[in-house]
Design a protein around this motif. Structure first.
Motif, PDB file in Angstrom:
ATOM      1  N   TYR A 161      43.166  34.104  61.785  1.00  0.00           N
ATOM      2  CA  TYR A 161      43.773  32.785  61.941  1.00  0.00           C
ATOM      3  C   TYR A 161      42.812  31.682  61.489  1.00  0.00           C
ATOM      4  N   PRO A 162      42.706  31.446  60.174  1.00  0.00           N
ATOM      5  CA  PRO A 162      41.918  30.293  59.716  1.00  0.00           C
ATOM      6  C   PRO A 162      42.505  28.995  60.254  1.00  0.00           C
ATOM      7  N   THR A 163      41.646  28.026  60.479  1.00  0.00           N
ATOM      8  CA  THR A 163      42.090  26.728  60.978  1.00  0.00           C
ATOM      9  C   THR A 163      42.475  25.815  59.806  1.00  0.00           C
ATOM     10  N   LYS A 164      43.043  24.681  60.141  1.00  0.00           N
ATOM     11  CA  LYS A 164      43.364  23.690  59.101  1.00  0.00           C
ATOM     12  C   LYS A 164      42.087  23.276  58.378  1.00  0.00           C
ATOM     13  N   ALA A 165      40.999  23.157  59.115  1.00  0.00           N
ATOM     14  CA  ALA A 165      39.724  22.786  58.493  1.00  0.00           C
ATOM     15  C   ALA A 165      39.270  23.832  57.485  1.00  0.00           C
ATOM     16  N   ASP A 166      39.516  25.111  57.806  1.00  0.00           N
ATOM     17  CA  ASP A 166      39.167  26.177  56.864  1.00  0.00           C
ATOM     18  C   ASP A 166      39.976  26.047  55.577  1.00  0.00           C
ATOM     19  N   TYR A 167      41.276  25.813  55.729  1.00  0.00           N
ATOM     20  CA  TYR A 167      42.125  25.659  54.548  1.00  0.00           C
ATOM     21  C   TYR A 167      41.752  24.402  53.756  1.00  0.00           C
ATOM     22  N   ASP A 168      41.392  23.334  54.451  1.00  0.00           N
ATOM     23  CA  ASP A 168      40.985  22.105  53.765  1.00  0.00           C
ATOM     24  C   ASP A 168      39.714  22.332  52.945  1.00  0.00           C
ATOM     25  N   THR A 169      38.809  23.144  53.478  1.00  0.00           N
ATOM     26  CA  THR A 169      37.539  23.409  52.799  1.00  0.00           C
ATOM     27  C   THR A 169      37.746  24.093  51.460  1.00  0.00           C
ATOM     28  N   ILE A 170      38.706  24.993  51.390  1.00  0.00           N
ATOM     29  CA  ILE A 170      38.893  25.773  50.157  1.00  0.00           C
ATOM     30  C   ILE A 170      39.994  25.214  49.249  1.00  0.00           C
ATOM     31  N   ALA A 171      40.608  24.112  49.652  1.00  0.00           N
ATOM     32  CA  ALA A 171      41.745  23.567  48.893  1.00  0.00           C
ATOM     33  C   ALA A 171      41.375  23.259  47.444  1.00  0.00           C
ATOM     34  N   ALA A 172      40.180  22.741  47.216  1.00  0.00           N
ATOM     35  CA  ALA A 172      39.777  22.350  45.861  1.00  0.00           C
ATOM     36  C   ALA A 172      39.655  23.547  44.927  1.00  0.00           C
ATOM     37  N   TYR A 173      39.432  24.737  45.492  1.00  0.00           N
ATOM     38  CA  TYR A 173      39.274  25.939  44.666  1.00  0.00           C
ATOM     39  C   TYR A 173      40.620  26.528  44.226  1.00  0.00           C
ATOM     40  N   LYS A 174      41.713  25.977  44.742  1.00  0.00           N
ATOM     41  CA  LYS A 174      43.027  26.564  44.493  1.00  0.00           C
ATOM     42  C   LYS A 174      43.845  25.803  43.453  1.00  0.00           C
TER      43      LYS A 174
END
Length: 355
Positions: free
Chosen positions: A176-189
């Motif tokens: 269960y990644p958090t919203k912060a985890d998803y925000d961190t990797i957003a630029a790589y997607k």
């Protein structure tokens, strides 16, 4: 009066259901083992949604489960510093918690000692544990023959420990990644991408660097390639990134935590791993994965579980494979054919479906 009594009885039964099941799940082995153990958390929560479920793991793995919605408390055992002292300390902490159920997925004496001293009425674990004599439920931990057509996955073996508490149908592992985890990797997607986790603790479980380079060179140029791993994996990953001819390779080893890596893998067109923890990240995130098995074999029970996972291994049945359950620091036979004879064509199986 009848309504009051009925309401009180309903509240009492609900309260009793909550406090009568206080679970502790123990898995103090490696990162991948903890990920696979999350299937037990899913299953227990499904069957006992109001129960307290705690989890005991080794220090260094707590980031995997820090924000897990179904875990009440994380207990962390520091194995590296004052190991015995900390073992006794965590055992006494467990005893003070008065757990009703201990589910010990770890097969070695340290966790068996914790279970033995817990005072729990229900203690389940595998027969290989030296403290198995104290278990109220004991299950054989069976590793299938190397080329068995009916292997038993580790998730299924773990599930056997709680069949009497739930049923025989296992759940998938889940992170269960958090919203912060998803925000961190957003630029790589921003662009289509592929993730590669090139490292393994064991040399003979690790696809060689030159083979990773050859694969990356053969991958479609429209994909970005991200190399994932711990800071210690840079020794392997940095030369791979430097030597490949692919122009869109980024080395992220040491830059993402467990859950950030898992969330990045979730959106990948393909994930390449060894027989190692990132393979189980992919399973937990329902992400596509091609798992390279060198010296080990899927029959041991640690392969991909979902339909979007595939094992890639040497086609020939070598006389020396598998050479062990975990791997070695070097090929015992000196040839390492189990890795070197895997071809790019085997690894690129999925690209024909995307063109």
């Amino acid at each position: 009066m009848f309504f009051i009594v009925k309401t009180f009885k309903k509240l009492y039964n609900c309260s009793f259901a909550i406090v009568s099941h206080k679970f502790l799940v123990i898995q103090t082995a490696f990162t991948g083992d903890v990920v696979l153990a999350t299937a037990i958390i899913e299953k227990l929560h499904l069957r006992y949604p109001g129960a307290q479920i705690d989890f005991l793991l080794r220090k260094g793995n707590e980031g995997l489960l820090q924000h897990h919605p179904f875990i009440t408390n994380l207990l962390v055992w520091d194995k590296k510093n004052s190991k015995t002292k900390n073992l006794l300390s965590i055992a006494m902490q467990v005893r003070r918690e008065h757990y009703t159920h201990i589910i010990n997925l770890h097969r070695f004496g340290s966790s068996g000692c914790i279970t033995f001293l817990s005072g729990a009425a229900y203690k389940a674990g595998f027969d290989k544990n030296p403290f198995a004599f104290c278990y109220t439920k004991k299950v054989d931990h069976i590793i299938a023959e190397p080329y068995s057509l009916i292997p038993v996955h580790e998730v299924l073996r773990n599930q056997m420990l709680i069949e009497d508490l739930t049923d025989k149908e296992p759940e998938y592992p889940k992170l269960y990644p958090t919203k912060a985890d998803y925000d961190t990797i957003a630029a790589y997607k921003a662009d289509p991408y592929i993730c590669i986790a090139p490292a393994s603790v064991w040399f003979t479980k690790q696809f060689p660097a030159e083979k990773w380079i050859s694969l990356i060179d053969a991958l479609p140029s429209n994909y970005r390639i991200y190399l994932l791993g711990a800071p210690s994996d840079n020794e392997l990953a940095a030369p791979i990134a430097a030597k490949t001819q692919h122009t869109r390779v980024t080395n992220l080893c040491g830059k993402l935590n467990f859950l950030q890596s898992a969330s990045l893998m979730q959106g990948a067109a393909m994930n390449y791993t060894n027989d190692s923890a990132p393979l189980h990240f992919a399973t937990a995130m329902n992400a596509p994965v091609s798992a390279v098995f060198c010296s080990t074999v899927p029959a041991f029970g640690f392969g991909p579980m979902r339909p979007n996972g595939r094992v890639v291994e040497i086609k020939e049945r070598l006389y020396c494979r598998p050479c062990g359950l975990h791997g070695h620091k070097a090929c015992p036979e000196g040839h390492f054919r189990c890795a070197l004879e895997i071809t790019n064509e085997q690894l690129l199986w999925w690209t024909s479906k995307t063109t």
